[in-house]
Write an enzyme that holds these catalytic residues in place. Structure first.
Site, PDB file in Angstrom:
ATOM      1  N   ASN A 209       0.842  -1.197   0.000  1.00  0.00           N
ATOM      2  CA  ASN A 209       0.000   0.000   0.000  1.00  0.00           C
ATOM      3  C   ASN A 209       0.877   1.246   0.000  1.00  0.00           C
ATOM      4  OD1 ASN A 209       0.644  -0.816   2.658  1.00  0.00           O
ATOM      5  ND2 ASN A 209      -1.091   0.277   3.548  1.00  0.00           N
ATOM      6  N   GLU A 211       0.412   5.223   0.706  1.00  0.00           N
ATOM      7  CA  GLU A 211      -0.512   6.255   1.181  1.00  0.00           C
ATOM      8  C   GLU A 211      -0.077   7.651   0.731  1.00  0.00           C
ATOM      9  OE1 GLU A 211      -0.943   5.492   5.402  1.00  0.00           O
ATOM     10  OE2 GLU A 211      -2.176   3.732   4.983  1.00  0.00           O
ATOM     11  N   GLU A 222      -3.141  -4.443  -3.076  1.00  0.00           N
ATOM     12  CA  GLU A 222      -3.637  -5.271  -4.181  1.00  0.00           C
ATOM     13  C   GLU A 222      -3.553  -4.515  -5.495  1.00  0.00           C
ATOM     14  OE1 GLU A 222      -5.005  -4.702  -1.284  1.00  0.00           O
ATOM     15  OE2 GLU A 222      -6.137  -6.409  -0.509  1.00  0.00           O
ATOM     16  N   CYS A 253     -10.191  -5.136   0.878  1.00  0.00           N
ATOM     17  CA  CYS A 253     -11.324  -4.213   0.914  1.00  0.00           C
ATOM     18  C   CYS A 253     -12.238  -4.498  -0.285  1.00  0.00           C
ATOM     19  CB  CYS A 253     -10.840  -2.765   0.896  1.00  0.00           C
ATOM     20  SG  CYS A 253     -10.300  -2.198  -0.723  1.00  0.00           S
ATOM     21  N   CYS A 256     -10.876  -3.719  -3.717  1.00  0.00           N
ATOM     22  CA  CYS A 256      -9.819  -4.634  -4.179  1.00  0.00           C
ATOM     23  C   CYS A 256     -10.386  -5.998  -4.572  1.00  0.00           C
ATOM     24  CB  CYS A 256      -8.723  -4.774  -3.130  1.00  0.00           C
ATOM     25  SG  CYS A 256      -7.685  -3.296  -3.119  1.00  0.00           S
TER      26      CYS A 256
HETATM   27  N1  THU Z   1      -5.234  -1.581   2.654  1.00  0.00           N
HETATM   28  C1  THU Z   1      -4.728  -2.340   1.649  1.00  0.00           C
HETATM   29  O1  THU Z   1      -3.606  -2.103   1.167  1.00  0.00           O
HETATM   30  N2  THU Z   1      -5.470  -3.384   1.166  1.00  0.00           N
HETATM   31  C2  THU Z   1      -6.694  -3.733   1.658  1.00  0.00           C
HETATM   32  O2  THU Z   1      -7.355  -4.587   1.085  1.00  0.00           O
HETATM   33  C3  THU Z   1      -7.182  -3.116   2.897  1.00  0.00           C
HETATM   34  C4  THU Z   1      -6.532  -1.811   3.232  1.00  0.00           C
HETATM   35  C5  THU Z   1      -4.440  -0.445   3.127  1.00  0.00           C
HETATM   36  C6  THU Z   1      -4.980   0.877   2.666  1.00  0.00           C
HETATM   37  C7  THU Z   1      -4.434   1.819   3.696  1.00  0.00           C
HETATM   38  O3  THU Z   1      -3.145   2.250   3.298  1.00  0.00           O
HETATM   39  C8  THU Z   1      -4.298   0.976   4.951  1.00  0.00           C
HETATM   40  O4  THU Z   1      -4.416  -0.380   4.505  1.00  0.00           O
HETATM   41  C9  THU Z   1      -5.356   1.277   6.006  1.00  0.00           C
HETATM   42  O5  THU Z   1      -6.623   1.276   5.454  1.00  0.00           O
END
Ligand code: THU
Length: 293
Positions: A209, A211, A222, A253, A256
């Protein structure tokens, strides 16, 4: 020049007994080797760089069907320094690395390998090399004789190569996801996530991820992994792994689930920590191409 051999591979729960039986048959011990095989994404058949000792390597291109019968393999060997591996990795990409300890025995033109493969266990393998082992029929007969002398049962036979066995291992995919997770950029949530997808070629693509101070611009792991898949020239996935630093099972999520479904099937396995699910279970009733049509 292309060469031909006949091969058979089986799991071997007791290599010491196998070695003793081979010696009884008159096989000659020909030493032990530590081998590292790097597999590259090949367009036809398989391509690996084998390194046996620092600096000395061999590039091996081969074609071999999968199956549990004694199989004919056609191959080309070329001496290659280790640097060739770097060039091929840069140009084609590496799919998997197989390391093993190999005890070599020779019997009537047949190479007998007692292999201890990292992450997979013990195997016995016969390679009847033509023409040393005779013609194709003679080579097959020799392999059949060894199989029966060593009492190798059908359920011990292995239909694919070590590389394939490793590629099928969820742990390999999970490790790739884990390594990406360690490099995640998550200063706002402190929630590091890594994802890895296996492309249809067998290659693994991982992502983390990423941010952003403008929160909605952040990207899930993902999505990063799927970006790497597409950038790598692939658009079909055969497995997914997702790991998070602070959660044993990190459910992808909703967005994804949709993203992953674009490139996989309902039956595509998704490894989430100790549990395994599928894309279909994660997103029942997905909006798919059929819906669009
Ligand atoms: N996150 C993911 O990378 N994948 C997911 O399926 C769930 C959430 C990340 C996004 C964000 O940077 C952090 O987790 C908190 O939500």
């Amino acid at each position: 020049m292309a060469r031909v051999n006949v091969e058979l591979k089986a799991r071997d729960p007791n290599p010491e007994v196998t070695a003793a039986r081979c010696l009884n048959l008159g096989a000659v011990a020909a030493g032990t080797l530590r081998q590292r095989d790097v597999y590259f994404r090949a367009r036809h058949g398989r391509l690996k760089l084998r390194i046996q000792e620092e600096g000395a390597g061999e590039l091996i291109a081969y074609h071999r069907p999968d199956g549990t019968e004694a199989r004919k393999s056609t191959y080309v060997r070329a001496p290659a320094p280790a640097e060739v591996g770097e060039a091929l990795d840069a140009a084609l990409g590496t799919t998997v690395v197989v390391t093993k300890h190999r005890q070599l025995l020779l019997w009537e033109g047949v190479r007998i390998h007692l292999d201890e493969v990292d992450g997979l266990g013990s195997f016995v393998e016969f390679e009847a090399v033509l023409p040393d082992a005779g013609d194709l029929e003679t080579a097959r007969a020799k392999v059949a004789r060894l199989r029966s002398e060593l009492g190798i049962e059908s359920d011990a036979l292995v239909a694919v190569g070590y590389a394939d066995l490793l590629l099928d291992d969820p742990q390999v995919l999970q490790r790739a996801a884990f390594e990406a997770m360690e490099r995640a950029y998550a200063p706002y949530s402190q929630f590091k996530v890594g994802a890895a997808v296996r492309g249809a070629s067998g290659a693994i693509y991982a992502g983390a991820n990423v941010e952003n101070v403008a929160y909605p611009q952040g990207q899930c792991a993902e999505a990063s992994a799927l970006g790497a898949l597409v950038a790598g020239g692939e658009t079909a996935i055969t497995a997914v792994a997702v790991v998070a630093e602070r959660l044993e099972v990190c459910p992808p999520c909703g967005g994804c689930r949709q993203r992953l479904s674009e490139f996989g099937e309902a039956s595509t396995p998704v490894y989430l920590g100790p549990t395994t699910t599928t894309l279909g279970e994660l997103l029942p009733g997905a909006f798919d191409r059929e819906a669009l049509a």
